[in-house]
Design a protein around this motif. Sequence first.
Motif, PDB file in Angstrom:
ATOM      1  N   TYR A 224       1.106  -1.154   0.101  1.00 32.16           N
ATOM      2  CA  TYR A 224       0.230   0.245  -0.208  1.00 32.16           C
ATOM      3  C   TYR A 224       0.715   1.248   0.245  1.00 32.16           C
ATOM      4  O   TYR A 224       0.271   2.268  -0.218  1.00 32.16           O
ATOM      5  CB  TYR A 224      -1.053   0.403   0.744  1.00 32.16           C
ATOM      6  N   TYR A 225       2.147   1.035   0.518  1.00 32.33           N
ATOM      7  CA  TYR A 225       3.244   2.622   0.400  1.00 32.33           C
ATOM      8  C   TYR A 225       2.871   2.819  -0.991  1.00 32.33           C
ATOM      9  O   TYR A 225       3.171   3.577  -1.520  1.00 32.33           O
ATOM     10  CB  TYR A 225       4.318   1.496   0.904  1.00 32.33           C
TER      11      TYR A 225
ATOM     12  N   LEU B  51       1.067   1.964  -3.515  1.00 29.70           N
ATOM     13  CA  LEU B  51      -0.022   2.999  -3.743  1.00 29.70           C
ATOM     14  C   LEU B  51      -0.533   4.132  -3.248  1.00 29.70           C
ATOM     15  O   LEU B  51      -0.815   5.169  -4.092  1.00 29.70           O
ATOM     16  CB  LEU B  51      -1.301   2.226  -3.293  1.00 29.70           C
ATOM     17  N   ILE B  52      -0.014   4.550  -1.840  1.00 33.94           N
ATOM     18  CA  ILE B  52       0.293   5.874  -1.816  1.00 33.94           C
ATOM     19  C   ILE B  52       1.362   7.213  -2.582  1.00 33.94           C
ATOM     20  O   ILE B  52       1.118   7.997  -2.827  1.00 33.94           O
ATOM     21  CB  ILE B  52       0.805   6.195  -0.034  1.00 33.94           C
TER      22      ILE B  52
ATOM     23  N   TRP C 299       2.496  -1.786  -6.950  1.00 35.39           N
ATOM     24  CA  TRP C 299       1.930  -2.168  -6.655  1.00 35.39           C
ATOM     25  C   TRP C 299       1.070  -3.236  -7.146  1.00 35.39           C
ATOM     26  O   TRP C 299       0.790  -4.442  -6.570  1.00 35.39           O
ATOM     27  CB  TRP C 299       1.272  -0.836  -6.111  1.00 35.39           C
TER      28      TRP C 299
ATOM     29  N   GLN D 288      -5.275  -8.198  -3.708  1.00 29.45           N
ATOM     30  CA  GLN D 288      -5.514  -7.029  -4.287  1.00 29.45           C
ATOM     31  C   GLN D 288      -6.048  -6.083  -5.178  1.00 29.45           C
ATOM     32  O   GLN D 288      -7.309  -5.332  -5.018  1.00 29.45           O
ATOM     33  CB  GLN D 288      -4.096  -6.328  -3.034  1.00 29.45           C
TER      34      GLN D 288
ATOM     35  N   VAL E  20      -9.739  -5.013  -6.208  1.00 30.25           N
ATOM     36  CA  VAL E  20     -10.014  -3.882  -6.745  1.00 30.25           C
ATOM     37  C   VAL E  20     -10.895  -2.913  -8.003  1.00 30.25           C
ATOM     38  O   VAL E  20     -11.989  -2.938  -7.632  1.00 30.25           O
ATOM     39  CB  VAL E  20      -8.863  -3.074  -6.648  1.00 30.25           C
TER      40      VAL E  20
END
Lengths: 193, 258
Positions: A18-19, A21-22, A59, A66, A70
């Motif tokens: 998720y890093y 994604l950020i 990602w 994931q 999504v």
Amino acid sequence: MTDQTPKMDEQEAFIPPYYMLILAVAGLVVALAVLVTQPTFTVVGWGALGIGALALVAWVLMAPDQAKAVITGRTARFGGTSLVVTAVFIVALIAIYVFIRGQNWRADLTERDTFSLTTESRQAIAGIGADPNLPSVKLLAFYGASQAGRRDQDTLLFDDYAQTSAGKIRWCSRSSSDPSPISYIPLSGTRPR
Amino acid sequence: MSAIFAVFKRELALYFRSPIAYAVAFAMLLFLGILFNGNLAQSVAFNVSVAQQGGGGVTASDLNLAPALITFLMFLIGPLLTMRLLAEEAREGTIEVLMTLPMNEAQFIIGKFLAVWSYYTVLLLLTVIYHLILTLVGVPDAGVAFGAYLGAWLYGGAVLAICMIWSAVTEDQIVAAFLSAATVLVLYLAEVAAVSLTGSPTLANAAGFVRELGLQAHFGATLANGIIRAEDIAYFVLMMIGALFITTRIVETRRWRA
């Protein structure tokens, strides 16, 4: 004897997915900010866009489950529709605002007509507008960075000038820090030689 | 329509039973009263000296003092009035029960918004007393006062609608209040930010956009001084519609969120 070594896919990633994604969102936001605020899409914008795209790819590679969830999950189906509808709605609201702004509907409610012409001034300016021998006039109003509010107020008065003179008096506002030379703007029908 | 009215009636009644609403009204009116008194004393002293030289009267700054102060205080009033609206329903689980009633999310949100806006209108109307006091010391310009009050009313509606978004996002009232206050403060200070951006050669293009986005650009120089512009009215009305639409979508997510 059992094997204590964890499998590769069970190991915790050094960088959580998720890093990425950020980072992707941050990159895209910076690119969008550059697009909106800068006259040209600068190297900063391209760099941010590249980082955003690469982070997004990273990602997807790091957490394919994931990413799949999504795209195909329940949240994506309903959330995606909701997001698109909201974006379309907001764009429609902005379009309505821009349209109304373009119509230039204004009214001076002050009892002393503080931001409009007096009857005497109106008669005098109408006379200028009706006289074909008089040259057209262009008013230049200069405003500093902190005088945007004053410009909004004066717009009402200047528009009144332009309307009463049947277009013979025109006006425009400029920033007082505008570096372009004033002689480029035709004043009262005269041009610099 | 009856569903909206039912929610509106319930929420408005809750405001008049809530100690927070009375505390907000008390603090706001006390603050306004003190400032109005000081400003009026100064203005009267100034007018006496001007009258001796043949001038005098009530100035525009006196007339829009109460509405301008209220719009400034909205970064506190807005969050305090709206933080409970949806966050409390979500925390106590009553929102699920309400969602089973024969009404959709939009009716539920509009009913709640109209209730908080009505309460704010009552607060605003209480400050009309200052305008009446001004009529005793001079001849106030009714046009300026009308513009300023209309602006403050629309401004308040827009701020309350924005604050409702955060109340829908989080179940924690304090978090909702903080996020709302931060958002309103950013929108309030957008005009100041635009001035700073104008000075920067690289960001000068964004200055107009940032200013236009802020709340003060549509109130301070125009409505507060008796200038009615369609774009200002449209800004506040569309801001309310947009914020309420977003709030509705957020509440709707409860239906399909895992």
